[in-house]
Design an enzyme around this catalytic site. Structure first.
Site, PDB file in Angstrom:
ATOM      1  CG  ASP A   1      -2.120   1.102   1.106  1.00  0.00           C
ATOM      2  OD1 ASP A   1      -2.627   1.208   2.159  1.00  0.00           O
ATOM      3  OD2 ASP A   1      -2.371   1.411   0.083  1.00  0.00           O
TER       4      ASP A   1
ATOM      5  CE  LYS B   1      -0.857   3.361  -4.162  1.00  0.00           C
ATOM      6  NZ  LYS B   1      -0.732   2.568  -2.649  1.00  0.00           N
TER       7      LYS B   1
ATOM      8  CG  ASP C   1      -5.258  -0.099  -1.323  1.00  0.00           C
ATOM      9  OD1 ASP C   1      -5.360   0.915  -1.078  1.00  0.00           O
ATOM     10  OD2 ASP C   1      -6.409  -0.674  -1.749  1.00  0.00           O
ATOM     11  CG  ASN C   2      -4.277   2.172  -3.664  1.00  0.00           C
ATOM     12  OD1 ASN C   2      -3.598   2.281  -2.618  1.00  0.00           O
ATOM     13  ND2 ASN C   2      -5.397   2.559  -3.656  1.00  0.00           N
TER      14      ASN C   2
ATOM     15  CD  GLU D   1      -8.288   4.844  -0.173  1.00  0.00           C
ATOM     16  OE1 GLU D   1      -8.796   3.851  -0.886  1.00  0.00           O
ATOM     17  OE2 GLU D   1      -7.313   5.215  -0.168  1.00  0.00           O
TER      18      GLU D   1
END
Ligand SMILES: Nc1ncnc2c1ncn2CCCCCNC(=O)c1cc(-c2ccc(F)cc2)cc(O)c1O
Ligand SMILES: [Mg+2]
Length: 214
Positions: free
Chosen positions: A141, A144, A169-170, A199
């Protein structure tokens, strides 16, 4: 003088959550982010998927890359078995200082070790510095564009074993295209996409769960 968003998030935890009650800390942060200010926590919707993966894996060793204000750190640690250990890496010293206080408020200081520094610097030192053999679960997380290089680094450093789980995540927003391309096409991983939302928004995002096959 002006406070920072992490400072305001911590104040909301100290005002609305019960000391020693991790779930009330998670709830207080979600409430703050929905009602007051958006912040880049994994959040409640993706958080439920995170909870189900943590419960299923029941890990003894967890690595989290990117602590921020320790929302996911607390969320994961609250589900770990008694002697399990979670190591979380945070690059930004200010965020790390806030995260330490959130972790303390949740009463999870003995399960969580927060390390300040860059993932690329610390991953090669994990085995010697923390007496870690391999990680049962890694939650990605952080930056990136570091997901792919750090995954390759964890492979090279022997930190993954047959069955280790990577949860990222993401993968849609902000997006990690090179990581997805690698992990979905590599014969060394079996991947599954959990569709969700960024989120506290209606924007599409999701978590990619990958099993290292050895
Ligand atoms: N130990 C270490 N090593 C390397 N980097 C490290 C680190 N420790 C920390 N960092 C540096 C991470 C900085 C934060 C990473 N997370 C993100 O950048 C992030 C951004 C969004 C976002 C989405 C839409 C928007 F419009 C705006 C923002 C959402 C998320 O869920 C995110 O996790
Ligand atoms: Mg994130």
């Amino acid at each position: 003088t002006q406070t920072t968003r992490p400072q305001r998030l911590l104040a909301a935890v100290q005002k609305n959550a019960t000391r020693g009650d991790p779930r009330s800390v998670v709830k207080a942060i979600d409430q703050f982010c929905r009602q007051k200010e958006w912040a880049m926590n994994v959040g409640d919707e993706k958080g439920c998927i995170l909870d189900s993966v943590v419960t299923e894996v029941n890990p003894a060793t967890v690595l989290e890359l990117g602590t921020y204000c320790a929302y996911s750190t607390v969320r994961i640690a609250s589900l770990l078995p008694p002697h399990a250990k979670l190591i979380t890496l945070e690059f930004n010293p200010h965020n790390a200082a806030i995260a330490r206080q959130v972790i303390a408020w949740a009463g999870l200081g003995d399960k969580i070790q927060l390390v300040e520094g860059a993932s690329g610097d610390w991953i090669p030192k994990m085995k010697e510095k923390f007496a870690i053999e391999t990680f049962d679960l890694v939650f990605l997380d952080h930056w990136k564009d570091r997901y792919l290089p750090d995954t390759k680094l964890m492979e090279e450093c022997g930190l993954l074993r047959k069955g280790s789980i990577l949860l990222a995540d993401n993968v849609i927003c902000p997006g990690t295209p090179d990581y997805l391309e690698y992990i979905r096409n590599s014969p060394r991983y079996k991947s599954q996409y959990f569709r969700s939302h960024l989120e506290y928004t209606k924007v599409e995002d999701g978590l990619e769960k990958s099993v290292f096959l050895g």
